[in-house]
Design a protein around this motif. Structure first.
Motif, PDB file in Angstrom:
ATOM      1  N   ILE A   1     -18.641 -41.302 -29.573  1.00 55.55           N
ATOM      2  CA  ILE A   1     -20.046 -40.949 -29.411  1.00 55.55           C
ATOM      3  C   ILE A   1     -20.874 -42.220 -29.526  1.00 55.55           C
ATOM      4  O   ILE A   1     -20.725 -42.985 -30.479  1.00 55.55           O
ATOM      5  N   THR A   2     -21.721 -42.464 -28.537  1.00 60.17           N
ATOM      6  CA  THR A   2     -22.605 -43.624 -28.555  1.00 60.17           C
ATOM      7  C   THR A   2     -24.031 -43.152 -28.793  1.00 60.17           C
ATOM      8  O   THR A   2     -24.518 -42.248 -28.116  1.00 60.17           O
ATOM      9  N   PHE A   3     -24.665 -43.755 -29.770  1.00 61.48           N
ATOM     10  CA  PHE A   3     -26.029 -43.412 -30.177  1.00 61.48           C
ATOM     11  C   PHE A   3     -26.948 -44.537 -29.710  1.00 61.48           C
ATOM     12  O   PHE A   3     -26.758 -45.692 -30.092  1.00 61.48           O
ATOM     13  N   VAL A   4     -27.923 -44.218 -28.873  1.00 60.11           N
ATOM     14  CA  VAL A   4     -28.772 -45.240 -28.255  1.00 60.11           C
ATOM     15  C   VAL A   4     -30.243 -44.956 -28.547  1.00 60.11           C
ATOM     16  O   VAL A   4     -30.707 -43.821 -28.393  1.00 60.11           O
ATOM     17  N   ILE A   5     -30.959 -45.992 -28.962  1.00 60.72           N
ATOM     18  CA  ILE A   5     -32.406 -45.892 -29.157  1.00 60.72           C
ATOM     19  C   ILE A   5     -33.054 -46.950 -28.278  1.00 60.72           C
ATOM     20  O   ILE A   5     -32.710 -48.130 -28.365  1.00 60.72           O
ATOM     21  N   GLU A   6     -33.973 -46.539 -27.424  1.00 61.82           N
ATOM     22  CA  GLU A   6     -34.704 -47.462 -26.557  1.00 61.82           C
ATOM     23  C   GLU A   6     -36.158 -47.531 -27.015  1.00 61.82           C
ATOM     24  O   GLU A   6     -36.759 -46.496 -27.334  1.00 61.82           O
ATOM     25  N   MET A   7     -36.727 -48.741 -27.054  1.00 60.80           N
ATOM     26  CA  MET A   7     -38.098 -48.912 -27.529  1.00 60.80           C
ATOM     27  C   MET A   7     -38.681 -50.184 -26.946  1.00 60.80           C
ATOM     28  O   MET A   7     -37.941 -51.010 -26.409  1.00 60.80           O
ATOM     29  N   ASP A   8     -39.984 -50.363 -27.075  1.00 59.98           N
ATOM     30  CA  ASP A   8     -40.596 -51.635 -26.721  1.00 59.98           C
ATOM     31  C   ASP A   8     -40.062 -52.700 -27.660  1.00 59.98           C
ATOM     32  O   ASP A   8     -39.817 -52.447 -28.844  1.00 59.98           O
ATOM     33  N   ALA A   9     -39.881 -53.910 -27.132  1.00 53.55           N
ATOM     34  CA  ALA A   9     -39.234 -54.971 -27.917  1.00 53.55           C
ATOM     35  C   ALA A   9     -39.925 -55.210 -29.254  1.00 53.55           C
ATOM     36  O   ALA A   9     -39.274 -55.461 -30.268  1.00 53.55           O
ATOM     37  N   GLY A  10     -41.243 -55.094 -29.284  1.00 52.70           N
ATOM     38  CA  GLY A  10     -41.969 -55.359 -30.512  1.00 52.70           C
ATOM     39  C   GLY A  10     -41.744 -54.334 -31.598  1.00 52.70           C
ATOM     40  O   GLY A  10     -42.073 -54.574 -32.763  1.00 52.70           O
ATOM     41  N   ASP A  11     -41.183 -53.173 -31.243  1.00 51.43           N
ATOM     42  CA  ASP A  11     -40.964 -52.114 -32.228  1.00 51.43           C
ATOM     43  C   ASP A  11     -39.552 -52.120 -32.801  1.00 51.43           C
ATOM     44  O   ASP A  11     -39.238 -51.313 -33.694  1.00 51.43           O
ATOM     45  N   LYS A  12     -38.684 -53.009 -32.316  1.00 49.63           N
ATOM     46  CA  LYS A  12     -37.280 -52.942 -32.693  1.00 49.63           C
ATOM     47  C   LYS A  12     -37.064 -53.126 -34.192  1.00 49.63           C
ATOM     48  O   LYS A  12     -36.263 -52.409 -34.811  1.00 49.63           O
ATOM     49  N   GLY A  13     -37.755 -54.091 -34.796  1.00 53.74           N
ATOM     50  CA  GLY A  13     -37.564 -54.338 -36.222  1.00 53.74           C
ATOM     51  C   GLY A  13     -37.921 -53.130 -37.058  1.00 53.74           C
ATOM     52  O   GLY A  13     -37.194 -52.741 -37.973  1.00 53.74           O
ATOM     53  N   GLU A  14     -39.046 -52.497 -36.733  1.00 55.23           N
ATOM     54  CA  GLU A  14     -39.506 -51.333 -37.489  1.00 55.23           C
ATOM     55  C   GLU A  14     -38.536 -50.161 -37.339  1.00 55.23           C
ATOM     56  O   GLU A  14     -38.235 -49.459 -38.319  1.00 55.23           O
ATOM     57  N   ILE A  15     -38.025 -49.943 -36.122  1.00 51.19           N
ATOM     58  CA  ILE A  15     -37.084 -48.843 -35.892  1.00 51.19           C
ATOM     59  C   ILE A  15     -35.745 -49.135 -36.560  1.00 51.19           C
ATOM     60  O   ILE A  15     -35.080 -48.231 -37.084  1.00 51.19           O
TER      61      ILE A  15
END
Length: 392
Positions: free
Chosen positions: A209-223
């Motif tokens: 199972i692969t779990f993927v989260i996509e976001m704007d680059a600036g939000d990566k640290g917070e996520i």
């Protein structure tokens, strides 16, 4: 509030050059903050990454103004920097006095010939002691970045997206529970970050199972922070209320995880009874629940840096107990360790040295280039002590 003249638009060469000059102040403000302000280890690491991003913004703006690189290069770094500065200000929680000074409407800084010397003079005129100036530099850096954004409008032409990927290989009878727990992070994102463009999805291929989260680059640290906290909740090492501020949302998460454990127990009990009868049923159920909880928790909390570091230190022959001890030490080191962590970490270091001599020397060498100075210094000293007391 620090204000800048705003008589520009578009991304012409002149505007890129102007933004480049502003980026110099950006780097200077963050570097000065790093040298003067007292931060914990986690904040130091975020600030270190922010300085690197600011330096890249400055470099790529210069190259964009000459046509050497496309504007997307500096836009990606600027978006990342915006997220890093947001994380810093959230963690630092500036007080009402600082906010009052920063929100003064009549405070202006020229966009030309600016420097921290001028800013320091303005702060003195506002009644701020020299010893307190560094507390303002992160806020000033944010506003300089806002000016760069207004000049270049990089957020409009940049579609830079970032991803976080985790994988897990559960037993076939555990798949539905694993999917349920992973997909619930989408609910947490909906509750905490409803105004952000974040996509959470799971993909299945064979037994993985692969779990993927996509976001704007600036939000990566917070996520990444939120994902780590979610993993801690799954591992039952953190209360849900620390992840979700709403009591109702925290209780909803607790009930969801309780239901997942119950579903796992029922499925496992049926299969075990079918295969082996009632023999050792209770012990088997407890082992399965513990194993799965840890498997999911680790898949969420082990970030890419940690996984890469583990791969450099351990081998296919490294025992499971040593791998777990390494995960504990490295995860704590990434968060930032202090003298008060000595006993818990020292115990793991002793276990590693007793089981597989040679591993600690690798850990010591790599840690000097990965962790903050305080963390690497403490860890190196503790490893040296263990190596002297328990030679190979």
């Amino acid at each position: 509030m620090w204000n800048f003249d705003n008589k520009h638009g578009g991304t012409s060469r002149a505007n890129l050059e102007r933004a480049y000059r502003l980026a110099g102040l950006l780097v200077e403000a963050l570097s000065m903050a790093s040298s003067e302000i007292t931060l914990n280890n986690i904040e130091q690491k975020i600030l270190h990454d922010a300085i690197k991003s600011a330096e890249n913004v400055q470099l790529y703006l210069e190259q964009a103004s000459t046509g050497e690189r496309s504007s997307e290069w500096f836009a990606a770094e600027a978006i990342a920097l915006k997220g890093q500065l947001a994380r810093l200000t959230t963690r630092m929680r500036i007080g009402p006095k600082e906010a009052k000074f920063l929100e003064k409407p009549n405070t202006k800084i020229s966009t030309e010939d600016k420097s921290l010397t001028i800013i320091r003079q303005d702060l003195r005129e506002m009644g701020v002691e020299d010893s307190e100036h560094s507390r303002y530099f992160i806020q000033i850096a944010q506003q300089v970045l806002e000016e760069i954004e207004s000049i270049t409008r990089y957020s409009e032409f940049s579609a830079v997206r970032s991803t976080i990927v985790r994988t897990i290989k559960p037993k076939s009878e555990h798949k539905q529970v694993v999917l349920s727990v992973l997909n619930y992070f989408g609910r947490i994102v909906e509750q905490k970050y409803k105004d952000k463009n974040i996509v959470v999805k799971t993909e299945q291929k064979d037994d993985e199972i692969t779990f993927v989260i996509e976001m704007d680059a600036g939000d990566k640290g917070e996520i990444n922070d939120a994902l780590y906290q979610y993993g801690q909740v799954v591992l039952e090492e953190q209360d849900p209320s620390k992840l979700l501020p709403s009591m109702v949302q925290a209780l909803e998460l607790k009930h969801k995880l309780d239901m997942a454990k119950m579903e796992l127990k029922h499925t496992t009990e049926l299969l075990h009874t079918e295969r082996y009868g009632y023999r050792n049923r209770i012990e088997f159920l407890e082992d399965e629940v513990s194993w799965l909880k840890k498997a999911i928790g680790d898949s969420l909390t082990l970030n890419n840096d940690l996984q890469a570091m583990l791969s450099k230190i351990s081998t296919s022959k490294t025992s499971l107990s040593v791998q777990e001890a390494l995960k504990f030490v490295i995860r704590r080191a990434f968060d930032g360790i202090e003298e008060t962590d000595r006993n818990s970490i020292f115990e793991k270091l002793v276990d590693i040295q007793k089981s597989e001599p040679g591993v600690l020397e690798k850990l010591k060498n790599i840690s000097e280039t990965v962790f903050t100075h305080t963390t690497s210094s403490l860890l190196s000293n503790w490893i040296t002590t263990v190596l002297k007391s328990l030679p190979e």
